[in-house]
Enzyme design. Structure first.
Site, short mmCIF file in Angstrom:
data_model
loop_
_atom_site.label_atom_id
_atom_site.label_comp_id
_atom_site.label_asym_id
_atom_site.label_seq_id
_atom_site.Cartn_x
_atom_site.Cartn_y
_atom_site.Cartn_z
N GLY A 176 0.94 -1.21 0.12
CA GLY A 176 -0.10 0.05 0.04
C GLY A 176 0.96 1.29 0.12
O GLY A 176 0.37 2.34 0.69
N THR A 177 2.03 1.36 -0.62
CA THR A 177 2.86 2.37 -0.61
C THR A 177 2.12 3.62 -1.54
O THR A 177 2.12 4.74 -1.18
CB THR A 177 4.18 2.41 -0.84
OG1 THR A 177 4.33 1.88 -2.29
CG2 THR A 177 4.91 1.42 -0.12
N ASN A 178 1.41 2.98 -2.41
CA ASN A 178 0.67 4.10 -3.51
C ASN A 178 -0.51 4.76 -2.61
O ASN A 178 -0.89 5.74 -2.87
CB ASN A 178 0.33 3.19 -4.86
CG ASN A 178 1.65 3.18 -5.79
OD1 ASN A 178 1.77 4.22 -6.29
ND2 ASN A 178 2.10 2.06 -5.87
N MET B 197 -4.30 -6.83 -7.08
CA MET B 197 -3.71 -7.86 -7.82
C MET B 197 -4.71 -9.13 -8.26
O MET B 197 -4.22 -10.11 -8.73
CB MET B 197 -2.64 -8.66 -6.87
CG MET B 197 -1.44 -7.83 -6.66
SD MET B 197 -0.69 -7.18 -8.19
CE MET B 197 0.73 -6.12 -7.48
N ILE C 81 -7.75 -9.67 -11.14
CA ILE C 81 -8.17 -9.38 -12.30
C ILE C 81 -9.89 -9.04 -12.13
O ILE C 81 -10.49 -9.77 -11.56
CB ILE C 81 -8.22 -10.19 -13.30
CG1 ILE C 81 -6.59 -10.54 -13.71
CG2 ILE C 81 -8.81 -9.92 -14.68
CD1 ILE C 81 -5.91 -9.36 -14.35
N LEU C 82 -10.17 -7.74 -12.75
CA LEU C 82 -11.73 -7.56 -12.75
C LEU C 82 -12.34 -7.71 -14.02
O LEU C 82 -11.53 -7.57 -15.18
CB LEU C 82 -11.73 -5.92 -12.31
CG LEU C 82 -11.33 -5.72 -11.14
CD1 LEU C 82 -11.43 -4.10 -10.88
CD2 LEU C 82 -12.40 -6.01 -10.21
N ASN D 184 -5.59 2.85 -13.04
CA ASN D 184 -4.45 1.85 -12.67
C ASN D 184 -3.03 2.39 -12.70
O ASN D 184 -2.99 3.31 -13.53
CB ASN D 184 -4.74 0.70 -13.47
CG ASN D 184 -3.58 -0.57 -12.83
OD1 ASN D 184 -3.43 -0.68 -11.74
ND2 ASN D 184 -3.00 -1.00 -13.80
N HIS E 282 0.66 1.25 -13.20
CA HIS E 282 1.58 0.30 -13.80
C HIS E 282 2.98 0.72 -13.70
O HIS E 282 3.42 1.56 -14.13
CB HIS E 282 1.12 -0.01 -15.10
CG HIS E 282 1.56 -1.38 -15.35
ND1 HIS E 282 1.52 -2.76 -15.18
CD2 HIS E 282 2.84 -1.79 -16.38
CE1 HIS E 282 2.36 -3.74 -15.63
NE2 HIS E 282 3.07 -3.02 -16.47
#
Ligand code: GAR
Length: 201
Positions: free
Chosen positions: A14-16, A93, A95-96, A110, A112
């Site tokens: 969770g650094t972002n 992580m 997929i939706l 998102n 990346h």
């Protein structure tokens, strides 16, 4: 002016998420407010970060719910309950499905850890992205923030930032540099840009 309600989806450190929390505190994000954290992993350290910042969180585990549909229905229920306007995938992580991404067209973004279209798509996530970049021997990599559609890492690009690869880099060293120099900067800036568009539409 109202603020757009943001849900941040996480699975790990969770650094972002932390970069987004800090950006809201210091005014880089002013058109939106982080209203919900959705974790696909009950042990994610990101949940502790949410708690420390007094942000509501919910854990939704696909395995426990039995199917992709049940997993996404549970997420949608939480998004509706909290009147969420925009979804930010920050190290999420799972997929939706295409049904899910279509429902929230241009409302999911998102981050990346490469310069798309390099080192992206199925199988490229987390450290694997940096392993790919080092294996290929590229001298420049970076991060990309993009809208999410039904193609993995295939949606419209919002922002990119380049980062140098250095001699002696390991995937871990490169990951840290890409996070520090690119992800933690362009993710908050992109979130502000998209939130601002939503509230002024
Ligand atoms: C970040 O590097 C993010 O870009 C990457 O996972 C890491 C999560 O770190 N995401 C992907 O690879 C998505 N395909 P964080 O939990 O510390 O933010």
């Amino acid at each position: 002016m109202r603020k757009a309600k943001i849900a941040v989806f996480v699975s790990g450190g969770g650094t972002n998420l932390q970069a987004l929390i800090d950006a809201e505190k210091n005014g880089v994000i002013k058109s939106g407010e982080i209203s919900l954290v959705v974790s696909s992993n009950q042990n994610a350290y990101a949940l502790t970060r949410a708690k420390n910042a007094d942000i509501k969180s919910v854990t939704v585990v696909k395995k426990e719910l039995g199917s992709q549909k049940a997993f996404e229905d549970k997420i949608i229920e939480n998004l509706n309950e909290n009147q969420i306007d925009i979804i930010v995938l920050a190290g999420f992580m799972t997929i939706l499905s295409a049904e899910f991404t279509k429902k929230y067209d241009k409302k999911i973004i998102n981050v990346h850890p490469s310069l798309i279209p390099s080192f992206c798509g199925d199988g490229y996530y987390g450290l694997r992205v940096h392993e790919g970049a080092l294996k290929k021997g590229v001298k420049v990599t970076g991060a990309t923030v993009h809208f999410v559609n039904e193609i993995t890492d295939g949606g419209e690009i919002i922002m990119q930032k380049a980062v140098a690869v250095k001699d002696g880099d390991t995937p871990e060293k490169l990951q840290k540099r890409v996070m520090r120099q690119a992800e933690w900067k362009i993710l908050p800036l992109s979130v502000e840009k998209v939130c601002n568009k939503i509230i002024t539409e």
